[in-house]
Write a protein that holds these residues in place. Structure first.
Motif, mmCIF file in Angstrom:
data_model
loop_
_atom_site.group_PDB
_atom_site.id
_atom_site.type_symbol
_atom_site.label_atom_id
_atom_site.label_comp_id
_atom_site.label_asym_id
_atom_site.label_seq_id
_atom_site.Cartn_x
_atom_site.Cartn_y
_atom_site.Cartn_z
ATOM 1 N N GLY A 95 7.484 -62.319 28.950
ATOM 2 C CA GLY A 95 8.869 -62.285 28.809
ATOM 3 C C GLY A 95 9.724 -63.651 28.546
ATOM 4 O O GLY A 95 10.902 -63.490 28.121
ATOM 5 N N LEU A 133 11.798 -58.450 30.080
ATOM 6 C CA LEU A 133 12.117 -58.822 31.515
ATOM 7 C C LEU A 133 13.565 -57.907 32.294
ATOM 8 O O LEU A 133 13.570 -57.525 33.229
ATOM 9 C CB LEU A 133 12.482 -60.226 31.458
ATOM 10 C CG LEU A 133 11.350 -61.183 31.367
ATOM 11 C CD1 LEU A 133 11.802 -62.707 31.737
ATOM 12 C CD2 LEU A 133 10.064 -60.899 32.138
ATOM 13 N N TYR A 182 13.635 -62.767 38.035
ATOM 14 C CA TYR A 182 13.847 -62.408 36.668
ATOM 15 C C TYR A 182 15.296 -62.328 36.173
ATOM 16 O O TYR A 182 15.703 -62.994 35.136
ATOM 17 C CB TYR A 182 13.240 -60.988 35.915
ATOM 18 C CG TYR A 182 11.623 -61.044 35.907
ATOM 19 C CD1 TYR A 182 10.897 -62.318 35.925
ATOM 20 C CD2 TYR A 182 10.863 -59.940 36.155
ATOM 21 C CE1 TYR A 182 9.545 -62.352 35.719
ATOM 22 C CE2 TYR A 182 9.510 -60.099 35.938
ATOM 23 C CZ TYR A 182 8.751 -61.106 36.016
ATOM 24 O OH TYR A 182 7.465 -61.177 35.736
#
Length: 296
Positions: free
Chosen positions: A64, A71, A262
């Motif tokens: 990511g 993500l 995230y």
């Protein structure tokens, strides 16, 4: 140094363990085999399972960092799970109120000792059973709506520093908080809650200190023994469901911790314009805006 080597070794073994579990599902999913049940119990709270999850998180995070849309998809997925589950089980609060009203009417006005629910073959229990069962509705709301409330920003904040710092500092605080507080707390509760749940479902009772070989030996005498004892003679007898909810709650908190980490990282990297991007928040309407619209 030994601890670092141990961690690296377990991360490497995680790929093998995951591949072996996927290619041999009957060893832990075929519950007609008592040993498969014990393998499921062991690995669900094991170091091996922890490192499979931990390694998956590391790989996903590393990928990511180079491909941020991945993500964002994970954030939308995990927040979507929290919102969907929370919005559905939030209705348990309404059922709890309705059931309490029915109990009061049946007990105080109609002087009934039992309440029947259903058509044809009715579901009949003592009033005290229905009264204690209200705890289960409350547990549904607490355990399954906690992450939904978190996504919606509905939890109470004790804010001494957060509101006074910059946007970037807030995101760094959020990232550190998810890594240091949310994830470890979820892992710790899972490790204890997993065996706590199974100790009320099967005998011989499994223990967190049991090795796989010990549990496989116990499997020869394994039988289901679901907890159905209430706190009172005619009280609610499904308390094993609370143990299941504890494990489910922990899993949802862990997933939300990943999503929050995230989201905080992505908003930190992409800047203030990405704050609350793709965030599915409930819209209760703005009464002032509606009033202005009606006037015009």
């Amino acid at each position: 140094m030994d601890a670092i080597l141990w961690i690296i070794q377990n991360i490497g073994l995680a790929f093998y363990n995951f591949g072996y579990a996927v290619t041999h599902p009957s060893l832990w999913l075929d519950w007609s085999d008592k040993q498969a049940i014990m393998r499921f119990v062991y690995y669900g709270g094991s170091i091996e399972f922890f490192f499979v999850v931990f390694t998956a998180f590391l790989v996903l995070t590393l990928v990511g960092f180079f491909y941020r849309p991945l993500l964002w998809r994970v954030v939308r997925l995990f927040e979507g799970i929290a919102n969907t589950v929370g919005r559905f089980f939030a209705w348990a609060g309404l059922f709890m109120v309705i059931q309490q009203i029915v109990i009061v009417f049946m007990q105080r006005i109609f002087l009934s000792a039992e309440i029947s629910l259903g058509f044809g073959r009715a579901f009949t229990f003592d009033v005290s059973w229905w009264g204690e069962e209200l705890k289960f509705y409350n547990a549904l709301v607490v355990c399954l709506c906690a992450t939904y409330t978190f996504v919606q920003g509905g939890h109470v904040r004790v804010d001494l520093v957060y509101s006074a710092v910059s946007f970037r500092a807030k995101k760094i605080i959020d990232m550190i908080g998810s890594l240091i507080f949310m994830m470890p707390a979820a892992v710790l509760v899972w490790m204890y809650g997993w065996y706590f749940m199974w100790r009320h479902l099967i005998v011989p009772k499994p223990s967190a200190s049991d090795s796989l070989e010990r549990l496989l030996a116990k499997s020869r005498a394994l039988r289901w023994n679901v907890e159905t004892i209430g706190f009172s003679p005619n009280g609610f007898n499904g308390y094993f469901l609370f143990k299941v909810l504890l494990v489910t709650f922990t899993a949802m908190v862990f997933l939300q911790a990943i999503a929050f980490f995230y989201r905080s990282y992505l908003e930190l990297v992409e800047g203030p314009f990405s704050e609350n991007k793709d965030l599915d928040k409930d819209d209760l309407g703005d009464p002032d805006a509606k009033l202005v619209a009606d006037i015009h």
